[in-house]
Scaffold this active site. Structure first.
Site, short mmCIF file in Angstrom:
data_model
loop_
_atom_site.label_atom_id
_atom_site.label_comp_id
_atom_site.label_asym_id
_atom_site.label_seq_id
_atom_site.Cartn_x
_atom_site.Cartn_y
_atom_site.Cartn_z
N ASP A 332 -10.77 28.42 9.35
CA ASP A 332 -10.62 29.65 10.06
C ASP A 332 -11.69 29.57 11.31
O ASP A 332 -12.44 28.96 11.34
CB ASP A 332 -10.55 30.64 9.16
CG ASP A 332 -10.01 31.97 9.57
OD1 ASP A 332 -9.42 31.99 10.64
OD2 ASP A 332 -10.01 32.94 8.84
N ASP A 610 -9.25 33.38 3.32
CA ASP A 610 -9.96 34.27 2.80
C ASP A 610 -8.90 35.53 2.23
O ASP A 610 -9.27 36.35 1.65
CB ASP A 610 -10.80 35.06 3.68
CG ASP A 610 -10.46 35.57 5.27
OD1 ASP A 610 -9.05 35.35 5.32
OD2 ASP A 610 -11.01 35.86 6.11
N ASN A 676 -26.71 -4.97 -19.39
CA ASN A 676 -25.76 -5.57 -20.25
C ASN A 676 -25.77 -7.01 -20.31
O ASN A 676 -25.40 -7.64 -21.35
CB ASN A 676 -24.01 -5.15 -19.98
CG ASN A 676 -23.90 -3.67 -20.29
OD1 ASN A 676 -24.83 -2.93 -20.61
ND2 ASN A 676 -22.83 -3.25 -20.08
N ASP A 708 -33.33 2.89 -20.15
CA ASP A 708 -32.23 3.14 -18.97
C ASP A 708 -31.81 4.54 -18.94
O ASP A 708 -31.15 4.73 -17.60
CB ASP A 708 -31.05 2.31 -19.34
CG ASP A 708 -30.97 0.87 -19.05
OD1 ASP A 708 -31.91 0.70 -18.26
OD2 ASP A 708 -29.98 -0.03 -19.15
#
Length: 882
Positions: A332, A610, A676, A708
């Site tokens: 707007d 709005d 991992n 970790d």
């Protein structure tokens, strides 16, 4: 038959509720609030927190750890004295701690979001003892007389006692989108929800104004009854939540399949069942990053808090990341691109001559009659343009004009004009104000000084050119016209009255562009984000503001008007959007068509709004952005994002933060998954080769839930990269866990960590006298020290990984490292844990580790340097620096 509130006259309703036309007194209101409670729906469902906590025990991670603990207890029964029961207790404890931690972070995030939502308190205009007051919605009690006006959200169920062209939309309650006219007269029959003299909490006023006496608040309202029934219904998962679920599902399936395959392999090889169980649990635990879920939750919560500091309120954690994926911003003008500081810069005649004295006074008074202004102790409220007019008139004249105001025809966005009538000694005067093209067709004469002149085709063309010139300079031009009408005509519809008007003048308003907007628009362009201006103003005004903001650059850039949109299909509009970036004279309903056209092009859209009628477009957009200051409650409810300062630059700041959240998630996901591999490799070697196990399950948990976790959270708190707004928006099919991330984490970083840490394990064993194929008791000091060295090496190498993950293109040692206190704290914690693992007897005894000579510790300290060096070389060779 029992009479209900809508069957009563206004006077009877007031009497029933112990109230008066001027409302109840403050003392009586306080007593009623004490007896009936606040006007809120905030009472939480019973046991809701316990249900949420239980949910964290039943996710895949939780079930996996609990199942592994059960297997440990089974293995202990099969082979007593091997310490499997201790491991089972540890795994069960980890499952409990993980669930409690994630639950605590979720509750903390919900409390933070509740606190942020409190920054936008809903207000109610209430008569208390005849004095107009603005109160918190929670303070409203039965018997209060509330004042209703266009754009308001109804704060409680109430019976109308006065109505001036009042229309409401009950869609939140009834599901029907049509507007309903509301009157004060009693209704003899019909259900409560169909009564056209009642307004209901949660619904919105779309036009007109009125007064109503409250008869139900909080959970006793019709909306409250529905809300209480639906309180236990869970909302559907957001795209981000679906992505997290997919990622967890993939990791869990990989862990379970890998564990099952190698369990079967161990059985075929003839290993004892309990040994295979230990191996399978190790594979599963090594594959599952147990601390990942709380890290994600905390990262989103921190992103929401950072956005709040930049005046961007997100109504759900998932919306934090959604904002970063936007490809188009439909904005707007007033208050968003401009400062919303309207000033009356000129009052001109149709000939372009400045008018002064009585002529100027008449124009302003006429404009005031056609305005909706609310006067209270706090000052003037209403549409910003109406407020400017009321202030220009002056307090004394304003009071006199408003006393004679008879009837209001509220501003209609489709007709682009409003009107009002006021009494004169000899009749009534109709006053109109609005867009030039909305008023001009009905004008037959105009004021030139004190002379009334006919308004023919030539005069109209001159006035049209004047309006275009003024609008092209960025001014907002409002035409003001009048007509004398008889008392008998006063009750007629506006369509029958707006004819044969006299043009009094043109009011010119200026609203300067916010100084930060051009830079913000330029940042959007560099980030590959389209910016489109959608406004109800004159096309020339829209073009001028768009050029000043940098949205367009050509003097005669195309501008589509509401009339053009009405004559264009959605498919035709989608084809035009590549070249059209300005829309003028549009209605809020047409925003919906623009959103649909962008979506047809496959673009993700952020839409600002709005007003009440903006709600459909805000809901239809990928990200709805409401205004916190000037926006209506209805718009804020429909939106996912609320700008606390109504500033376009805040949208850009939100996009930057949203992109940063997604980038940071990928950073800590890569960091966590890399460890991992050195956790999995020892188990794979253990099952296929005659070698000892380099890491135990408990030691793996030290990495995943110990060292970790804090560094990963620190990565989630990294500030935006300098180039984050120079990259294009991410594609809709971009995922958190994609092939490139898996390759980098598992096949590069993880293999380096696994190779170096496992190599040191065997080097230490060989130096201690072990030979390939020899049996090595797990109780021996040599084995304890070797596993301690492996664990320490993996933790230390994660420090090098942590620094490298700060940037996808640079080293990570650049400025800002020491400013991230969580990262520094994480590194310090990792170093402390390494020392404790090797040299603190209590810790070493629990983890079954032991000390190593300093030369081997020196070799372990080379690990992070080695990983950082190879990662830096990869970036230099294969990653292009933007």
């Amino acid at each position: 038959m029992r009479r209900q509130i809508h069957n009563l006259t206004p006077a009877e309703a007031l009497e029933l509720l112990g109230s008066k036309p001027e409302g109840v007194s403050s003392t009586e209101a306080a007593q009623r609030r004490l007896e009936l409670g606040p006007n809120t729906l905030d009472e939480p469902p019973r046991f809701r927190a316990l249900e949420q906590l239980a949910r964290h025990f039943t996710n895949l991670f939780g079930l996996l750890l609990t199942g592994a603990a059960v297997l440990c207890f089974v293995a202990e029964g099969m082979a007593p004295g091997e310490g499997m029961s201790t491991l089972g207790v540890a795994l069960l404890g980890v499952a409990v701690l993980n669930a409690v931690f994630t639950f605590a972070q979720e509750m903390r995030a919900e409390r933070a979001m509740a606190a942020l939502r409190a920054l936008l308190p809903s207000r109610a205009h209430v008569l208390r003892g005849g004095v107009a007051s603005e109160l918190e919605v929670s303070e409203v009690v039965p018997g209060d007389v509330v004042l209703l006006a266009e754009g308001d959200r109804v704060v409680a169920d109430a019976r109308l006692i006065e109505s001036e062209e009042l229309w409401v939309n009950n869609a939140p309650l009834t599901g029907e989108a049509r507007d309903v006219a509301i009157h004060a007269e009693p209704r003899q029959s019909g259900p409560l929800l169909e009564a056209d003299n009642l307004v209901f909490a949660g619904c919105s006023v779309v036009r007109g104004r009125g007064k109503a006496v409250v008869f139900a608040t909080g959970r006793r309202t019709e909306f409250g009854k529905v809300a209480m029934l639906s309180a236990t219904v869970d909302r559907p998962p957001t795209p981000m939540e679906q992505e997290l679920s997919r990622m967890i599902r993939v990791l869990t399936i990989v862990a379970v399949v890998m564990g099952a395959v190698f369990f079967a392999y161990g059985v075929v090889r003839g290993r004892p069942i309990w040994v295979n169980l230990v191996f399978m649990m190790g594979i599963i635990v090594a594959n599952v990053p147990e601390g990942l879920l709380p890290t994600f939750t905390l990262s989103l919560a921190m992103g929401a808090m950072r956005l709040a500091r930049r005046n961007v309120l997100v109504k759900s954690l998932a919306a934090v990341e959604a904002l970063g994926s936007v490809q188009v911003i439909c904005t707007d003008k007033t208050g968003t691109l401009t400062a919303n500081q309207l000033a009356l810069s000129a009052t001109l005649s149709a000939e372009g001559v400045a008018i002064q004295g009585d002529a100027r006074r008449r124009s302003l008074e006429c404009a005031l009659v056609a305005s909706q202004i609310r006067v209270s102790q706090g000052g003037l409220s209403g549409d910003s343009l109406d407020v400017v007019v009321a202030e220009a008139v002056g307090a004394e004249t304003r009071e006199a004009v408003l006393r004679r105001q008879q009837r209001i025809f509220p501003f209609d966005v489709a007709r682009r004009r409003s009107a009002g009538t006021r009494r004169h000694d000899d009749g009534l005067e109709l006053c109109m104000k609005g867009a030039w093209e909305a008023i001009a067709p009905s004008v037959v004469a105009y004021q030139s000084g004190d002379v009334l002149r006919p308004f023919g085709a030539e005069e109209k063309d001159r006035a049209e050119a004047l309006v275009r010139r003024l609008a092209g300079g960025g001014a907002r031009v409002i035409a003001v016209a009048r007509r004398a009408i008889s008392l008998a005509e006063g009750d007629r519809p506006i369509d029958e009255l707006e004819r044969e008007l006299e043009l009094l003048g043109l009011l010119c308003f200026s609203d300067p562009l916010r100084p930060e907007v051009p830079a913000a628009v330029a940042r959007c362009r560099s980030a590959g984000i389209e910016v489109t201006l959608i406004t109800g103003d004159h096309p020339e005004t829209a073009r001028a503001i768009a050029r000043e903001a940098g949205i367009i650059h050509e003097i005669q850039a195309p501008v589509l008007t509401g009339a053009d949109l009405a004559a264009t299909t959605e498919a035709e509009l989608a084809a035009l959007l590549a070249d059209v970036h300005v829309f003028a004279r549009t209605t809020p309903e047409q925003k919906l068509k623009i959103v649909a056209a962008f979506r047809r092009r496959g673009l993700r859209v952020a839409m600002t709004g709005d007003g009440v009628n903006d709600a459909p477009a805000l809901r239809a957009a990928d990200v709805g952005v409401a205004m916190g200051k000037s926006g209506t409650d209805v718009a804020r409810e429909a939106a996912q994002i609320v700008l606390l300062d109504d500033n376009f630059a805040s949208i850009v700041a939100g996009i930057e933060e949203g992109r940063t959240v997604f980038a940071n998630m990928r950073k800590f996901l890569t960091y966590v998954l890399a460890s991992n591999v050195p956790e999995i490799i020892p188990f794979l070697l253990y099952v296929v080769l005659p070698v000892p196990l380099a890491l135990t399950v408990v030691q793996i948990l030290v990495i995943d839930l110990g060292t970790d976790l804090l560094p990963a959270i620190g990565l989630g708190r990294e500030p935006p990269a300098a180039d984050v707004m120079r990259a294009p928006p991410r594609a809709s099919n971009d995922r958190l866990l994609d092939r490139s991330l898996l390759a980098r984490a598992y096949l590069f970083l993880g293999l380096i960590e696994a190779g170096f840490s496992t190599g040191l394990f065997f080097l230490y064993l060989v130096a201690g006298g072990w030979r390939y194929g020899d049996d090595l008791p797990t109780s021996s000091a040599l084995y304890h020290s070797a596993t301690g060295l492996t664990l320490t090496t993996v933790i230390l190498m994660q420090i090098g990984n942590l620094v490298g993950r700060r940037s996808e293109t640079r080293s990570g040692l650049d400025a800002g490292l020491v400013q991230n206190t969580l990262l520094i704290l994480g590194i310090v914690t990792e170093l402390i844990v390494c020392v404790a693992v090797l040299y603190v007897p209590a810790v070493a005894s629990f983890l079954r580790t032991g000390p190593v000579p300093l030369p081997f510790l020196g070799l372990a300290l080379m690990g992070p340097v080695l990983l950082f060096f190879f990662d830096r070389m990869r970036k230099r060779l294969f990653v292009s620096v933007r």
